[in-house]
Design an enzyme around this catalytic site. Sequence first.
Site, PDB file in Angstrom:
ATOM      1  CD  GLN A 265      16.331  -2.518  -2.571  1.00  0.00           C
ATOM      2  OE1 GLN A 265      15.186  -2.570  -2.054  1.00  0.00           O
ATOM      3  NE2 GLN A 265      17.320  -3.517  -2.938  1.00  0.00           N
ATOM      4  N   GLY A 266      18.889   2.123  -1.477  1.00  0.00           N
ATOM      5  CA  GLY A 266      19.163   3.107  -2.561  1.00  0.00           C
ATOM      6  C   GLY A 266      19.732   2.222  -3.645  1.00  0.00           C
ATOM      7  CE1 TYR A 267      20.968  -2.094  -3.662  1.00  0.00           C
ATOM      8  CE2 TYR A 267      20.123  -3.783  -5.318  1.00  0.00           C
ATOM      9  CZ  TYR A 267      20.731  -3.446  -4.355  1.00  0.00           C
ATOM     10  OH  TYR A 267      21.514  -4.576  -3.583  1.00  0.00           O
ATOM     11  CB  SER A 268      15.751   2.883  -8.778  1.00  0.00           C
ATOM     12  OG  SER A 268      15.451   1.641  -8.971  1.00  0.00           O
TER      13      SER A 268
ATOM     14  CB  SER B 241       9.853   1.551  -0.296  1.00  0.00           C
ATOM     15  OG  SER B 241       9.450   1.290  -1.752  1.00  0.00           O
TER      16      SER B 241
ATOM     17  CD  GLU C  33      14.036  -6.850  -4.095  1.00  0.00           C
ATOM     18  OE1 GLU C  33      15.427  -6.577  -4.495  1.00  0.00           O
ATOM     19  OE2 GLU C  33      13.063  -6.055  -4.288  1.00  0.00           O
TER      20      GLU C  33
ATOM     21  CB  SER D 193      10.690  -4.556 -14.404  1.00  0.00           C
ATOM     22  OG  SER D 193      11.375  -5.183 -15.720  1.00  0.00           O
ATOM     23  CG  ASN D 194       7.031  -9.030 -13.511  1.00  0.00           C
ATOM     24  OD1 ASN D 194       7.739  -8.731 -12.387  1.00  0.00           O
ATOM     25  ND2 ASN D 194       5.777  -9.550 -13.331  1.00  0.00           N
ATOM     26  CD  GLU D 195       7.814  -6.164 -18.286  1.00  0.00           C
ATOM     27  OE1 GLU D 195       8.293  -5.434 -17.331  1.00  0.00           O
ATOM     28  OE2 GLU D 195       6.863  -6.323 -18.487  1.00  0.00           O
TER      29      GLU D 195
END
Lengths: 396, 367
Positions: A126-129, A161, A244, A376-378
Site C-alpha cells: 500500500q503506497g499511501y503515507s 509494510s 480498513e 492515527s487514533n487522533e
Amino acid sequence: MTALWSNAEVDFRDEVREFCSTQLPRDISDKVLHGQPLQRDDYMRWQDILASRGWLAGFWPKDYGGQEWGASESYIFQEETARAGAPWLLPFGVNYAGPVIFTFGNEEQKRRHLPGIVDNSVFWCQGYSEPGAGSDLARLSTKARRDGDAYVVNGSKIWTSMAQWADMMFCLVRTNSDARLQQGISFLLIDMNTPGINVQPIQSIDGFRHLNQVFFDDVRVPATNLVGEENKGWTYAKFLLGHERVLSAETGKARRLLARAESAAQARGLGKDWRIRDKIARFEVDIHALEWMSLRLLADVTAGAAPGTESSLLKIRGSSLLQEISEFSVDVLGPDALAYDPQMLSDGTGIDEELRSMGIVHDFLFQRAPTIWGGSNEIQRNIIAKHALGLPTTRV
Amino acid sequence: MEFSLSDEQNMLRDTAERWLASLPSRPQADRALWREIADMGWLGAGFSEAEGGIDGGPVEVAVIMEMAGRALLRAPLIEGMVLGARLLSGAGAKTSLANVLEGQSIELPALEEPNQRHAPFTPDLRLMDCGGGHRLSGTKSLVSWATLADHFLISASDGAGSLVLLRVPADREGISLRERRLLDGGDAADLLLTDVAIGHDDILCQGNTAEDVLSEALDHATAALCAEAVGLADLLHERTLEYLKTREQFGQPIGSFQALQHRMVDLNIALEEARSLAMMANHALSLPAGEARVSPLSAAKQGVCARCLQIGREAIQLHGGIGMTEELPIGSAFRRLKALSLGLGDEAWHLERIADARGEISTGKEA
C-alpha cells in the site's frame, strides 16, 4: 434481540474451527502463538491454503471469486482464525486493492488483477503515507506526470509494510498540483519490478524490517493502470480506509493475547496475585465491550447501513486494547522480559521458554503501530468529532 | 443477529418517554406515582401473561429502565419492579406476585446488612427457632424506599446456616425504621428487627431453592441497573455535547477546541461501549442460570458503571462551575450513577467474580 448467532452462523463457525484445526500448519501457528515474526513464505502458505478452500476473499462477490459472506461470516472467520493462531490475513490485496478495483476499476483491470488476489499469486503493498504527508495524507506530493501512454512517477512513499516482498503496489499520486489538495490525487497500480523503484528497509523498534521507504525515480507506469478517473483518487482512498477500519476490532487476537498473559502469570506463580487478577478481569470487560460494539456495527452493516464513523470508534478501541494487553503481558514477565534478541527470535533457535518471552516482548513493541496506522487514533477522533458529533471547527 | 427493537418495544419506549416528559422534572416516587407506573403496565413488563405480565422480557424492562434513567425518575424500579417481583415469581408466590404487578402491594427487598460488603447469599441475620415458629432480631441496612413498602422480602440464614427468604408485612410488630437519606437523593431506611415473630407462611423459600431464586432475581436486577445507567449516561452525553456547541469562551464555542473535542469523542466511545455491555447483560439472561451468566453479567455491571461514571465526571468538568450546581441535572445524574456503581456489588466485587470465573474456566480446560 434474539439469540446471538443463527444456526447457519453457528455451523459456519464450527466449519472454520474444524478447518483451522486440520489445515493450519502447526509450525506457522506456533510462530504466531509465540509472537515470532513471520516470513513471506509463512503468510503465503497459509493464504494458499485459504485460497484453495475459496476463503481468501470470502466477502467478495461470487463473480470475482468470493463467497459473498455477510458481515457476520467475515467477523466469525476473523475471530476463529485469530484464536486458532493463524497469521494475520494480509489485507493489502484482499481488503484494499481488490474492492477498489472491483468497485471503481474497468473490465480489463478486473480481469488482470482480481484473479491474482483470489488465488494468492500476487503480493500487494500500500503506497499511501509520505515523509511529508502522514496524518495530513491529502498533502501527498509524489507526482505522476502523463507522458504518452504512461505516467512518469517521481517521489517517495514511507511506512510501506512488506514492500520488500511485494509484486504490486496500489499508490496515491498527485496528478494535478493546481487543484485543491484532495482534487489532484489519482489511484495508480504499480508493478514493483518497474525500473526506477528502490525499496529501502526501515528498522523499527522491534528490531525487524517490515517497514520500508519506497523511492520512485522516473518510474513509467502504463496509463491503463489508472483506476477510475484521473484526479478522483481521494474518493477511492477514503472508500478503502472505511474497509480498513471495519476489520480493526480484533477481539479474537485480544483474547489470545490475554490468555497468553494469563498462562505466563500462572507459570510464574502469579495466578492468584490480586493485581494481576484485577487487570485480567478489567481486560476481559474491555474485550466484551469491544466485541458487543462490533456485533452491533455488524448488525447495522448487515441491515444495509454503510459503515460510518462507528468504524473509527472500533479502530480506536481495538488498537488501544491490543496495545494495553501486550504491555501488560510484558509486565507479567517482569525482569524475564529484559532479554530480547530479534535475531534469535527470527531464527527460532534457543530455549523454548526464552523464545516465548521474547515473542511477548516482540508483540509489545510491534503493537505500538496499530494506533498509528490506518489513520492515527487522533485522526479518528477528529473524524468522529466532526461527522458523528457535529462539533464546530475553530473560527480564525 | 438482531439488535433493533420490535414495533411493540418501540411503542413501549415512546409511551414511556411521553409519560416521563409529562411529569415534573426529577420526579420522586410516592404511592400515587407508583399507581400511575402500574397503570402504564411497567410492572408486568418483564413477565409472562400467565404470571400477570405483558409477555415481555429483559428487553422490555431495559427499555423502561433506560427511559427512566434519562428522565432521572426516582422510584423503586430496580428494587420493586425487578428484584422484588423476581423473588416472588421465583418462589412461586403467585397471588403476591399478581398483587405486586397490579400495583396493589409494594414489596421491597431487604438484603444488605451493616458490616457486609454485599454478601447476599450469606446473611448474618439469623432466623431463630422458637417454640413452633421463628423469631428474627437484627438489622437490614439501607433498604431503599422502605417507607413505601407493604411487605419486606428479607434474607436470613436458618439454624443450619442456609439461606432463607422471608416475606413479612411492613407493619409486623417488632419492625421499626430508621430513615436514611441516600447519595442519589433517594429515600431509604435501616430495618431494625426486634424479636419479630415469623410464621411458616412468612417463609418464601429456603436452602438451594432460595439461592437459585435470589441469584436469578439479582441477575435480572443487574441487567436492569445497567440499562438505567445507560439512560443516565445518555442524558449526560447529550447535555454535554449541547453545551460544548453553545457555550462560548475566547470568542468561540468551546466545542471547537480539539482538546475538548477529543475528550467528547472518548465520552461517545464510553457511551457506545456501555450500551453494548448493557445489551450483553440482557443477552446473558437468555443463557442457563449459573456459571454461564457470571462473567457477562459481572462484566456488564462493572463495565457499564465504570464507563458511565467516566461520562459523569467529564460531564461535570466540561460544564465547569455550572456542572457543580443543582440547577442542571448533571450533578443529580452523576450522584445516581455513583450510587448504582456501589449497589448490587461494587466494582471490586464484580472484578473478583470475573477473575474467579476465568480461573474455573482455565482449570476446566486443563482437566
